[in-house]
Write a protein that holds these residues in place. Sequence first.
Motif, PDB file in Angstrom:
ATOM      1  N   ILE A 134      35.729  32.930  73.747  1.00  0.00           N
ATOM      2  CA  ILE A 134      35.677  31.479  73.542  1.00  0.00           C
ATOM      3  C   ILE A 134      34.846  30.797  74.630  1.00  0.00           C
ATOM      4  O   ILE A 134      35.052  31.031  75.819  1.00  0.00           O
ATOM      5  N   CYS A 135      33.933  29.949  74.178  1.00  0.00           N
ATOM      6  CA  CYS A 135      33.110  29.171  75.108  1.00  0.00           C
ATOM      7  C   CYS A 135      33.374  27.681  74.901  1.00  0.00           C
ATOM      8  O   CYS A 135      33.624  27.237  73.781  1.00  0.00           O
ATOM      9  N   ALA A 136      33.284  26.937  75.987  1.00  0.00           N
ATOM     10  CA  ALA A 136      33.599  25.507  75.937  1.00  0.00           C
ATOM     11  C   ALA A 136      32.425  24.693  76.454  1.00  0.00           C
ATOM     12  O   ALA A 136      31.639  25.168  77.275  1.00  0.00           O
ATOM     13  N   SER A 137      32.331  23.478  75.952  1.00  0.00           N
ATOM     14  CA  SER A 137      31.280  22.579  76.425  1.00  0.00           C
ATOM     15  C   SER A 137      31.785  21.149  76.330  1.00  0.00           C
ATOM     16  O   SER A 137      32.473  20.791  75.375  1.00  0.00           O
ATOM     17  N   ILE A 138      31.431  20.378  77.328  1.00  0.00           N
ATOM     18  CA  ILE A 138      31.864  18.981  77.382  1.00  0.00           C
ATOM     19  C   ILE A 138      30.634  18.112  77.610  1.00  0.00           C
ATOM     20  O   ILE A 138      29.899  18.323  78.583  1.00  0.00           O
ATOM     21  N   ASN A 139      30.405  17.176  76.690  1.00  0.00           N
ATOM     22  CA  ASN A 139      29.288  16.252  76.890  1.00  0.00           C
ATOM     23  C   ASN A 139      29.814  15.007  77.599  1.00  0.00           C
ATOM     24  O   ASN A 139      30.565  14.226  77.017  1.00  0.00           O
ATOM     25  N   LYS A 196      31.936  30.344  81.166  1.00  0.00           N
ATOM     26  CA  LYS A 196      32.010  30.021  79.743  1.00  0.00           C
ATOM     27  C   LYS A 196      32.233  28.524  79.512  1.00  0.00           C
ATOM     28  O   LYS A 196      32.649  28.128  78.429  1.00  0.00           O
ATOM     29  N   LEU A 197      31.947  27.721  80.520  1.00  0.00           N
ATOM     30  CA  LEU A 197      32.125  26.272  80.397  1.00  0.00           C
ATOM     31  C   LEU A 197      30.852  25.541  80.847  1.00  0.00           C
ATOM     32  O   LEU A 197      30.447  25.636  82.005  1.00  0.00           O
ATOM     33  N   CYS A 198      30.247  24.816  79.913  1.00  0.00           N
ATOM     34  CA  CYS A 198      29.047  24.020  80.205  1.00  0.00           C
ATOM     35  C   CYS A 198      29.409  22.541  80.190  1.00  0.00           C
ATOM     36  O   CYS A 198      30.113  22.087  79.279  1.00  0.00           O
ATOM     37  N   VAL A 199      28.894  21.801  81.141  1.00  0.00           N
ATOM     38  CA  VAL A 199      29.038  20.350  81.141  1.00  0.00           C
ATOM     39  C   VAL A 199      27.654  19.755  80.906  1.00  0.00           C
ATOM     40  O   VAL A 199      26.698  20.111  81.602  1.00  0.00           O
ATOM     41  N   PHE A 200      27.564  18.870  79.923  1.00  0.00           N
ATOM     42  CA  PHE A 200      26.247  18.427  79.458  1.00  0.00           C
ATOM     43  C   PHE A 200      25.999  16.934  79.623  1.00  0.00           C
ATOM     44  O   PHE A 200      26.931  16.128  79.565  1.00  0.00           O
ATOM     45  N   PRO A 206      21.681  27.119  69.913  1.00  0.00           N
ATOM     46  CA  PRO A 206      22.258  28.434  69.601  1.00  0.00           C
ATOM     47  C   PRO A 206      22.749  29.200  70.825  1.00  0.00           C
ATOM     48  O   PRO A 206      23.358  30.252  70.685  1.00  0.00           O
ATOM     49  N   PHE A 207      22.445  28.686  72.026  1.00  0.00           N
ATOM     50  CA  PHE A 207      22.758  29.456  73.232  1.00  0.00           C
ATOM     51  C   PHE A 207      24.147  29.114  73.774  1.00  0.00           C
ATOM     52  O   PHE A 207      24.557  27.954  73.786  1.00  0.00           O
ATOM     53  N   MET A 208      24.821  30.118  74.272  1.00  0.00           N
ATOM     54  CA  MET A 208      26.127  29.920  74.886  1.00  0.00           C
ATOM     55  C   MET A 208      25.950  29.654  76.384  1.00  0.00           C
ATOM     56  O   MET A 208      24.988  30.111  76.971  1.00  0.00           O
ATOM     57  N   ALA A 209      26.860  28.911  76.965  1.00  0.00           N
ATOM     58  CA  ALA A 209      28.161  28.570  76.443  1.00  0.00           C
ATOM     59  C   ALA A 209      28.157  27.223  75.725  1.00  0.00           C
ATOM     60  O   ALA A 209      29.206  26.748  75.313  1.00  0.00           O
ATOM     61  N   GLY A 210      26.993  26.637  75.507  1.00  0.00           N
ATOM     62  CA  GLY A 210      26.946  25.256  75.031  1.00  0.00           C
ATOM     63  C   GLY A 210      26.767  25.086  73.539  1.00  0.00           C
ATOM     64  O   GLY A 210      26.496  23.983  73.079  1.00  0.00           O
ATOM     65  N   ALA A 211      26.924  26.142  72.757  1.00  0.00           N
ATOM     66  CA  ALA A 211      26.691  26.010  71.317  1.00  0.00           C
ATOM     67  C   ALA A 211      27.886  25.387  70.613  1.00  0.00           C
ATOM     68  O   ALA A 211      29.034  25.721  70.891  1.00  0.00           O
ATOM     69  N   TYR A 212      27.616  24.435  69.744  1.00  0.00           N
ATOM     70  CA  TYR A 212      28.616  23.934  68.805  1.00  0.00           C
ATOM     71  C   TYR A 212      27.862  23.411  67.598  1.00  0.00           C
ATOM     72  O   TYR A 212      26.629  23.236  67.646  1.00  0.00           O
ATOM     73  N   LEU A 213      28.569  23.176  66.494  1.00  0.00           N
ATOM     74  CA  LEU A 213      27.913  22.635  65.303  1.00  0.00           C
ATOM     75  C   LEU A 213      28.196  21.144  65.221  1.00  0.00           C
ATOM     76  O   LEU A 213      29.340  20.728  65.017  1.00  0.00           O
ATOM     77  N   GLY A 214      27.151  20.358  65.382  1.00  0.00           N
ATOM     78  CA  GLY A 214      27.326  18.914  65.369  1.00  0.00           C
ATOM     79  C   GLY A 214      27.673  18.389  63.989  1.00  0.00           C
ATOM     80  O   GLY A 214      27.392  19.039  62.975  1.00  0.00           O
ATOM     81  N   PHE A 215      28.244  17.194  63.971  1.00  0.00           N
ATOM     82  CA  PHE A 215      28.525  16.554  62.683  1.00  0.00           C
ATOM     83  C   PHE A 215      27.197  16.187  62.027  1.00  0.00           C
ATOM     84  O   PHE A 215      26.248  15.776  62.689  1.00  0.00           O
ATOM     85  N   SER A 224      14.759  22.520  80.762  1.00  0.00           N
ATOM     86  CA  SER A 224      16.065  22.377  80.116  1.00  0.00           C
ATOM     87  C   SER A 224      17.185  22.845  81.023  1.00  0.00           C
ATOM     88  O   SER A 224      16.962  23.437  82.051  1.00  0.00           O
ATOM     89  N   VAL A 225      18.369  22.564  80.568  1.00  0.00           N
ATOM     90  CA  VAL A 225      19.604  22.986  81.223  1.00  0.00           C
ATOM     91  C   VAL A 225      19.721  22.347  82.592  1.00  0.00           C
ATOM     92  O   VAL A 225      19.492  21.159  82.739  1.00  0.00           O
ATOM     93  N   GLY A 226      20.045  23.118  83.617  1.00  0.00           N
ATOM     94  CA  GLY A 226      20.307  22.459  84.883  1.00  0.00           C
ATOM     95  C   GLY A 226      20.822  23.459  85.882  1.00  0.00           C
ATOM     96  O   GLY A 226      20.279  24.557  85.992  1.00  0.00           O
ATOM     97  N   LEU A 227      21.883  23.081  86.588  1.00  0.00           N
ATOM     98  CA  LEU A 227      22.468  23.996  87.564  1.00  0.00           C
ATOM     99  C   LEU A 227      23.283  25.014  86.784  1.00  0.00           C
ATOM    100  O   LEU A 227      24.492  24.885  86.614  1.00  0.00           O
ATOM    101  N   ASP A 228      22.602  26.028  86.310  1.00  0.00           N
ATOM    102  CA  ASP A 228      23.182  26.952  85.342  1.00  0.00           C
ATOM    103  C   ASP A 228      23.533  28.273  86.013  1.00  0.00           C
ATOM    104  O   ASP A 228      22.672  28.888  86.654  1.00  0.00           O
TER     105      ASP A 228
END
Lengths: 457, 214
Positions: A144-149, A186-190, A198-207, A367-371
Amino acid sequence: MNRNEDILSTVRMFQEENLDVRTVTLGINITDCVSSDVSKFCQNLIDKVKRVAGSLVPVCERISERYGIPVVNKRLAISPLGAIGGKTDEPGFIQLAHALDHAAESVGVDLLGGFTALVQKGTTPTEARLMESLPQVLSRTDRICASINVATSKAGINMDAILQLGRIIKLAAEKSADMGGFACAKLCVFANMPEDNPFMAGAYLGFGQGEAVVNVGISGPGVVKRAIERLRSTNPDLDLQMLASEIKQTAFRVTRVGELLGREVARGIGAAFGGIDLSLAPTPRVGDSVGEILQAMGIREIGAPGSTAAVALLNDAVKKGGLFASSSVGGMSGAFIPVAEDSALAHAAAKGTLSIEKLEAMTSVCSVGLDMVCIPGDTDADTISALIADEMAIGVINNKTTATRLIPVPGKKPGDWVHWGGLFGASPIMAIRAPGASSGFVQCGGRIPAPVHSFKN
Amino acid sequence: MGIIYGKIRLLEATDLKNTTRYAITVVCEDRVGLVGRFTGAITALGGNIEVLDQNVRLGYFVITLMATFDNGATAEAVHMGLEKIDDAGKPAISVLPRRDTSIPPAGHGAPFVLAMAGIDVPGNFSMVTTCLAKYDINVESLACRTDAQGPLKEDRFTIIGELTVPHNVDVKAVRLELTEILADRKVKVTLMHSDIFDATNRIPMPKHETEMPS
C-alpha cells in the motif's frame, strides 16, 4: 521501410541501454465499492480489484513477450480513499489497507496507490482519520502506498495538514524502525498532484478519469545517458543545442515504445488508455541513473554549480520529445531525482557535493522534489513540516508538481547509510541545516494563500 | 529497398501458355547510368516494368525486375536485347518466364525485423535462415554488411531482415532457439515486431495489429 541505421539504433536501445517500459499502472475507480459496513467495503474492493485487474499481469507479460520489451512494474492505483471513505474510522482504514494489500497480492502487482487525501484547502474528518491511520497502514502492509496533496497553485498551502504530516511521518518511521523507517518511502506529500501519475508512491486515479485506465511510465535514464555519451564521443564540437536535440530524439523514441505497449495492454484488459508519463525514473542499478546523465552532460560532481541548469535542459528536452511523440502525455513528466533510488545521486550526497538545498534548487526545474531523501532519525516533526513547506512553495509558486518523500531513519545520523535493497536502493543520511529552527513559522498553521498569478478566471 | 507487387493482371488459363511475364536479373560492374540504360532497354523491347529492386553491393550493380511484354517477346530476345546495353563488360543476365500462379501470395502473418550483429564467421546466414524456415517464417528481405576491422581485429557483420511470422508461431521460442544456436559465435540476435521500429522511427504511430503471433 525503416533504414538499417534506425533499426540498429532501436536494437541498441534494447540490448545495451536498458530500454524498457518502467511501469504499467492500472487505475481503478472504486467509488462503487463504498459501504458503511467496513467488512463489506473490504470485500467489494477485493472483488473489484480481482475482476478489473485480474488480467493485468498476464496481459502485460504476453505483450511484453510478443514485442520483446520488458515491462518492469505492474501496479494499481485506486480512487482517493480519503474522499470516499465516509465514516470509516482509523481501524476501518487499517482494515481496508489489509484488504487492498491482499487484493494487490492476489493479482500479482507489487504496489497499490490510492491511500490518498486531497487536502490542499482543508481537511475533512475522514481525510484526517485516513492520515492518522498511515503509520500503521504503511508499516503493516507490503504494497500500500499513500499520497497527500497539501497544496495547489489555486488553493495555496495547507500548513495545518503539513504540520499533521510532520508528526505522522515521524511516527511512521518509528513504527518501521526495524526496516530503516521504510514505511515513509511509501508516502508522498504533493503540491499540484497529478491525477494520472503511474509512478509510486504517488499514483491514484483522479475523479473524472474513467472506470479503468492504463497509464504508462516510460523507460529509465539509461537510454538517454548512452545517447549523450555517444553524441559526445562522436562530436568534439558538441554544443548544448545539439545535446538538447539528441535528448529530444531519444525521448521521442522511448515515449513511442511506451505508448505502443500501453495501448496494447489497455486493449488487452479492456481498459481505456490514459496516457504516458515522460518522467525519467532511475533505479539503483548502475547505468540507470539521472545522476549519471548529468555526469555525461559534463557535470563531473553532481551538485556542483551548473547542476540545476543541466537538469533544466534535460527536463525540457525530454518533455519536448515526448510531447511530440504522444498526444496523451500526463503524470509528472520530468526527471526524477530520488536520492536513495539513484546510486549516483546517493554517492554525491555521501560525498557532500549534493546537499538538500541543492536538491531543492534542482527540483524547481524538474518534477517531484525532495524524493527518497533520508534525514537524521532525531529530526523533529516541525523541521520535517518545514522541509515539506519549502518544497510545496516551489511547486505552488512555479505552478508545477513538487513532492516530498522524506525518511527520518531511526537511530541514524548524518553520514550513516541505510540500505533497503531492490528498487528502493540505499542512501546516506543527509544533514539538515539548523534543524529545529523553523517551529515559530510552521506552528502558526493555517494556510499560505495562493499566489497572485494563480487567479486566471 | 523492398519489392513492391503492383499492377499484376490475373491471366486466364489460356494466357499462361504464352506468358510474356519475365523475372529478370542483371549483375555487372557498377557505373553511372546503368538503371536508365536497362529500364530503357526493357521499354524498347516492349516491356512494362511491374516490380523493380536495385542496389549496389561491393561495387556490383544488381537489378531485379519483373516485366510484362504484350508483344510476345521471347526470353531469348529479351536476353539479347539486354546484353547489348553494357558495352564495358559482360553482364550476368537471367530472364525467367514467370507464371502468375507461381507468384507467391502475400505473406500471412505479422511483420517482424531480424537484426544480427557480431564477429563475422562462415555459417551465420545459413544457421539463422534454417532456423527460421523450421518455423515457416518467410524471409521477405535480408541484407548483410561486413565491416573489415583491419589485420589485428576480427571483421564484424550486421544482418537486417524483414520477416513474416505466421500467427501460430511462438516468437519467444524462436528467439530462444536463435540465441542458443548462435551462443558460441559472439553474435547478438534480435527478433522484434516491426511496429517497434515504426513507432520509434516514424512520426505516425503504427496502425493497430489485429492479429499477432502468440
